[in-house]
Design an enzyme around this catalytic site. Structure first.
Site, PDB file in Angstrom:
ATOM      1  N   GLY A   1       0.840  -1.192   0.000  1.00  0.00           N
ATOM      2  CA  GLY A   1       0.000   0.000   0.000  1.00  0.00           C
ATOM      3  C   GLY A   1       0.875   1.241   0.000  1.00  0.00           C
ATOM      4  O   GLY A   1       2.017   1.196  -0.459  1.00  0.00           O
TER       5      GLY A   1
ATOM      6  N   THR B   1      -2.861  -2.955   7.544  1.00  0.00           N
ATOM      7  CA  THR B   1      -3.959  -3.290   6.632  1.00  0.00           C
ATOM      8  C   THR B   1      -3.392  -3.856   5.344  1.00  0.00           C
ATOM      9  O   THR B   1      -2.576  -3.212   4.682  1.00  0.00           O
ATOM     10  CB  THR B   1      -4.817  -2.055   6.293  1.00  0.00           C
ATOM     11  OG1 THR B   1      -3.982  -1.048   5.699  1.00  0.00           O
ATOM     12  CG2 THR B   1      -5.503  -1.514   7.531  1.00  0.00           C
TER      13      THR B   1
ATOM     14  N   GLU C   1      -8.817  -2.456   2.060  1.00  0.00           N
ATOM     15  CA  GLU C   1      -7.743  -2.717   3.026  1.00  0.00           C
ATOM     16  C   GLU C   1      -8.288  -3.563   4.168  1.00  0.00           C
ATOM     17  O   GLU C   1      -9.300  -3.223   4.765  1.00  0.00           O
ATOM     18  CB  GLU C   1      -7.202  -1.411   3.597  1.00  0.00           C
ATOM     19  CG  GLU C   1      -6.620  -0.492   2.537  1.00  0.00           C
ATOM     20  CD  GLU C   1      -5.827   0.660   3.137  1.00  0.00           C
ATOM     21  OE1 GLU C   1      -5.435   0.560   4.322  1.00  0.00           O
ATOM     22  OE2 GLU C   1      -5.624   1.647   2.428  1.00  0.00           O
TER      23      GLU C   1
HETATM   24  P1  ADP Z   1       1.007  -1.180   3.401  1.00  0.00           P
HETATM   25  O1  ADP Z   1       0.902   0.283   3.198  1.00  0.00           O
HETATM   26  O2  ADP Z   1       2.063  -1.805   2.503  1.00  0.00           O
HETATM   27  O3  ADP Z   1      -0.322  -1.870   3.258  1.00  0.00           O
HETATM   28  P2  ADP Z   1       0.762  -1.571   6.286  1.00  0.00           P
HETATM   29  O4  ADP Z   1       1.502  -0.801   7.330  1.00  0.00           O
HETATM   30  O5  ADP Z   1      -0.708  -1.295   6.136  1.00  0.00           O
HETATM   31  O6  ADP Z   1       1.536  -1.380   4.903  1.00  0.00           O
HETATM   32  O7  ADP Z   1       1.002  -3.122   6.597  1.00  0.00           O
HETATM   33  C1  ADP Z   1       0.302  -4.083   5.842  1.00  0.00           C
HETATM   34  C2  ADP Z   1       1.054  -5.404   5.724  1.00  0.00           C
HETATM   35  O8  ADP Z   1       1.341  -5.929   7.021  1.00  0.00           O
HETATM   36  C3  ADP Z   1       0.211  -6.470   5.042  1.00  0.00           C
HETATM   37  O9  ADP Z   1       0.345  -6.423   3.625  1.00  0.00           O
HETATM   38  C4  ADP Z   1       0.748  -7.769   5.637  1.00  0.00           C
HETATM   39  O10 ADP Z   1       1.817  -8.273   4.830  1.00  0.00           O
HETATM   40  C5  ADP Z   1       1.282  -7.345   6.998  1.00  0.00           C
HETATM   41  N1  ADP Z   1       0.446  -7.744   8.148  1.00  0.00           N
HETATM   42  C6  ADP Z   1       0.940  -8.290   9.301  1.00  0.00           C
HETATM   43  N2  ADP Z   1      -0.036  -8.542  10.176  1.00  0.00           N
HETATM   44  C7  ADP Z   1      -1.207  -8.140   9.604  1.00  0.00           C
HETATM   45  C8  ADP Z   1      -2.585  -8.151  10.043  1.00  0.00           C
HETATM   46  N3  ADP Z   1      -2.934  -8.605  11.261  1.00  0.00           N
HETATM   47  N4  ADP Z   1      -3.529  -7.674   9.187  1.00  0.00           N
HETATM   48  C9  ADP Z   1      -3.162  -7.190   7.983  1.00  0.00           C
HETATM   49  N5  ADP Z   1      -1.882  -7.156   7.506  1.00  0.00           N
HETATM   50  C10 ADP Z   1      -0.902  -7.629   8.307  1.00  0.00           C
HETATM   51 MG    MG Z   2      -2.071  -1.097   4.322  1.00  0.00          MG
END
Ligand code: ADP
Ligand code: MG
Length: 147
Positions: A14, A26, A78
């Site tokens: 994301g 998310t 998300e």
């Molecule tokens: P991004 O902007 O890349 O989505 P986030 O800070 O929202 O970054 O983190 C999302 C990532 O964290 C997910 O793609 C997944 O790989 C990881 N993750 C670890 N634990 C969870 C969880 N409980 N729910 C959702 N994603 C999780």
């Molecule tokens: Mg995210």
């Protein structure tokens, strides 16, 4: 009636808007998956069940929102799984069963009020998913695994 709605797709990166730093990571779906959402699913916060690959099924809350990257012309999905994972799962297939609606999308005055709202969404999701109806839908949609 649109719900329950089942969807799956590979987890993509994301915006890294700091969800993880807030303790609420998310997992994002690619555009191709978002485009397959029924048109009458409005933006807002939903609850349901989710699994990563053939892994365990967990409770989840999901935000369907207007994606700022596309100047709010496209939706984004998300998913926060209510479970502590040992590792990230980018690139893995995420299965989601969307069961119900919690609240509309809205903006918050502060990060703190946003986090408070998400925590109350999580509590509401947990409670509603404990119903007999939601558990049955989980068992109907997800193939049981041994892990
Ligand atoms: P991004 O902007 O890349 O989505 P986030 O800070 O929202 O970054 O983190 C999302 C990532 O964290 C997910 O793609 C997944 O790989 C990881 N993750 C670890 N634990 C969870 C969880 N409980 N729910 C959702 N994603 C999780
Ligand atoms: Mg995210």
């Amino acid at each position: 009636k649109t719900l329950p709605f089942f969807s799956r797709g590979k987890v993509v990166r994301g915006f890294g808007r700091g969800s993880k730093e807030l303790g609420i990571p998310t997992a994002n779906f690619p555009d191709s998956v978002v485009e397959r959402l029924p048109a009458d699913i409005s933006t807002g916060v939903y609850f349901g069940w989710a699994s990563v690959g053939a892994g365990e099924v967990h409770k989840m809350v999901m935000s369907i929102g207007w994606n700022p990257f596309y100047k709010n012309t496209k939706k984004s999905m998300e998913v926060h799984l209510i479970h502590k994972f040992k590792e990230d799962f980018y690139g893995k297939v995420l299965n989601v069963l969307i069961l119900g609606y919690i609240r509309p999308e809205r903006s918050f005055n502060s990060l703190e009020s946003l986090v408070t709202a998400i925590h109350s969404d999580i509590e509401e999701a947990k409670r509603r998913l404990d119903s007999h109806e939601c558990r049955k839908l989980r068992d109907d949609f997800f193939i049981p695994t041994t892990d």
